[in-house]
Design an enzyme around this catalytic site. Structure first.
Site, PDB file in Angstrom:
ATOM      1  N   ASP A  82    -116.688  27.452 -45.434  1.00 15.05           N
ATOM      2  CA  ASP A  82    -115.832  26.420 -46.023  1.00 15.05           C
ATOM      3  C   ASP A  82    -116.267  26.078 -47.447  1.00 15.05           C
ATOM      4  O   ASP A  82    -115.440  25.831 -48.323  1.00 15.05           O
ATOM      5  CB  ASP A  82    -115.851  25.164 -45.156  1.00 15.05           C
ATOM      6  CG  ASP A  82    -115.048  25.336 -43.877  1.00 15.05           C
ATOM      7  OD1 ASP A  82    -114.444  26.407 -43.693  1.00 15.05           O
ATOM      8  OD2 ASP A  82    -115.008  24.385 -43.064  1.00 15.05           O
ATOM      9  N   ASN A 157    -111.785  18.336 -50.680  1.00 15.49           N
ATOM     10  CA  ASN A 157    -112.281  17.597 -49.515  1.00 15.49           C
ATOM     11  C   ASN A 157    -112.413  16.103 -49.768  1.00 15.49           C
ATOM     12  O   ASN A 157    -111.758  15.303 -49.116  1.00 15.49           O
ATOM     13  CB  ASN A 157    -113.642  18.143 -49.066  1.00 15.49           C
ATOM     14  CG  ASN A 157    -113.516  19.195 -47.992  1.00 15.49           C
ATOM     15  OD1 ASN A 157    -112.423  19.576 -47.607  1.00 15.49           O
ATOM     16  ND2 ASN A 157    -114.645  19.678 -47.503  1.00 15.49           N
ATOM     17  N   THR A 198    -112.307  16.264 -41.852  1.00 16.27           N
ATOM     18  CA  THR A 198    -113.165  16.913 -40.855  1.00 16.27           C
ATOM     19  C   THR A 198    -114.546  17.240 -41.425  1.00 16.27           C
ATOM     20  O   THR A 198    -115.315  17.965 -40.792  1.00 16.27           O
ATOM     21  CB  THR A 198    -112.506  18.214 -40.341  1.00 16.27           C
ATOM     22  OG1 THR A 198    -112.159  19.036 -41.457  1.00 16.27           O
ATOM     23  CG2 THR A 198    -111.252  17.908 -39.535  1.00 16.27           C
ATOM     24  N   TYR A 200    -117.502  15.393 -44.423  1.00 16.49           N
ATOM     25  CA  TYR A 200    -118.463  14.297 -44.595  1.00 16.49           C
ATOM     26  C   TYR A 200    -117.926  12.999 -43.982  1.00 16.49           C
ATOM     27  O   TYR A 200    -118.652  12.245 -43.321  1.00 16.49           O
ATOM     28  CB  TYR A 200    -118.742  14.126 -46.089  1.00 16.49           C
ATOM     29  CG  TYR A 200    -119.937  13.273 -46.453  1.00 16.49           C
ATOM     30  CD1 TYR A 200    -120.839  12.820 -45.498  1.00 16.49           C
ATOM     31  CD2 TYR A 200    -120.167  12.939 -47.787  1.00 16.49           C
ATOM     32  CE1 TYR A 200    -121.936  12.044 -45.853  1.00 16.49           C
ATOM     33  CE2 TYR A 200    -121.264  12.171 -48.157  1.00 16.49           C
ATOM     34  CZ  TYR A 200    -122.137  11.717 -47.190  1.00 16.49           C
ATOM     35  OH  TYR A 200    -123.217  10.958 -47.549  1.00 16.49           O
ATOM     36  N   SER A 203    -118.415  12.820 -40.223  1.00 17.62           N
ATOM     37  CA  SER A 203    -119.800  12.583 -39.821  1.00 17.62           C
ATOM     38  C   SER A 203    -120.209  11.131 -40.023  1.00 17.62           C
ATOM     39  O   SER A 203    -121.202  10.674 -39.449  1.00 17.62           O
ATOM     40  CB  SER A 203    -120.748  13.507 -40.600  1.00 17.62           C
ATOM     41  OG  SER A 203    -120.836  13.127 -41.956  1.00 17.62           O
TER      42      SER A 203
END
Length: 302
Positions: A82, A157, A198, A200, A203
């Protein structure tokens, strides 16, 4: 053994990659064989090409930057994970070149093509038997101007602010379309796209968003106030952040790129006017990937 040669219209395919896995060379060799066997014009990123030992690379030309990546390229194949795709995006930018990721390691959310499926799915790329998943990006401007955030000022992202050189939390004063939201007292703050939901953000307790949802996620990192929860907002929202803390600087990251910014700099974040086209196959779609990656529906007690 190579498959039978199939008659396709003339195509030009770009290849980008990074050497993180021992099997990268094997993947490159297989991809080049398939493309050149089918008379495809191949262009490889120069730094990556220099690490390839395959004699097949002599039949390819190279590119070094965004400007040298021509608009008429039919697809860009990213070989790695990724993170490799996030780097490939900095070459493609607004050129609308479809990107597909071949995973050289563990299953990824973006690089979904597995080694065992390379032959089948490369043929599908040449036959254009795929769908396009349009992915939104975020842009960042700051005042006063930061030279590190002028050219590559976008992220697929997330854009993240976080503390630097200290164990103390920072204060992130946050506005949405000019209206005050709150001041987060935390280790940092993540502004995530659906694609980045999906990563950082997840998490840190953020929600998973389907890629085509028109939303962004604001996720605090280790907030002091436990009632500071992730917030989903429309993706046409302009976000303003003003960060202060005990140290003179804090960190700003755009995907994998990071720089230092001085306290009280005003950050403006909004959706970019362009999108990234990700190639999707029915065999490797988002829902299938998320089930496999997050082990949904699997009961380890059995």
């Amino acid at each position: 053994m190579l498959p039978l040669k199939i008659k396709f219209k003339h195509m030009k395919i770009a290849i980008f990659g990074q050497y993180y896995q021992s099997n990268t060379e094997e993947i490159v060799e297989k991809v080049l064989q398939l493309l050149l066997h089918n008379k495809v014009e191949v262009i490889i990123e120069k730094a990556f090409c220099q690490n390839i030992t395959s004699l097949l690379k002599k039949n390819c030309v190279t590119y070094t930057n965004h400007e040298e990546l021509e608009n008429n390229i039919d697809a860009l194949i990213s070989i790695g994970g990724d993170g490799t795709i996030l780097r490939a995006v900095t070459y493609v930018r607004n050129k609308k070149i479809p990107i597909v990721g071949i995973n050289a390691g563990r299953l990824g959310f973006l690089a979904t093509v597995q080694i065992k499926n390379i032959e089948q799915l490369v043929i599908k790329i040449l036959a254009k038997e795929y769908t396009i998943s349009k992915r939104s990006l975020l842009s960042l401007t700051c005042s006063p101007r930061n030279p590190d955030l002028v050219d590559l000022n976008f992220a697929l992202n997330e854009i993240t602010v976080s503390r630097k050189d200290t164990t103390s939390m920072i204060t992130i004063e946050t506005y949405l379309n000019g209206e005050y939201l709150t001041s987060y007292w935390a280790d940092g703050l993540i502004i995530s796209t659906p694609t980045g939901s999906t990563g950082y953000s997840l998490s840190c307790g953020g929600p998973v968003l389907i890629p085509d949802v028109s939303s962004l996620v604001i996720t605090p990192i280790a907030p002091h106030n436990l009632n500071a929860r992730p917030l989903v907002i429309p993706d046409n929202t302009e976000i303003e952040l003003k960060v202060s803390g005990r140290e003179e600087q804090y960190l700003v990251s755009l995907d994998s790129r990071i720089t230092s910014v001085t306290n009280d700099t005003l950050l403006k974040i909004k959706k970019t006017p362009f999108e990234i086209n990700m190639i999707e196959f029915a065999e490797e779609g988002f829902l299938k990937t998320i089930r496999k990656k997050l082990l949904w529906g699997e009961d380890r007690r059995n």
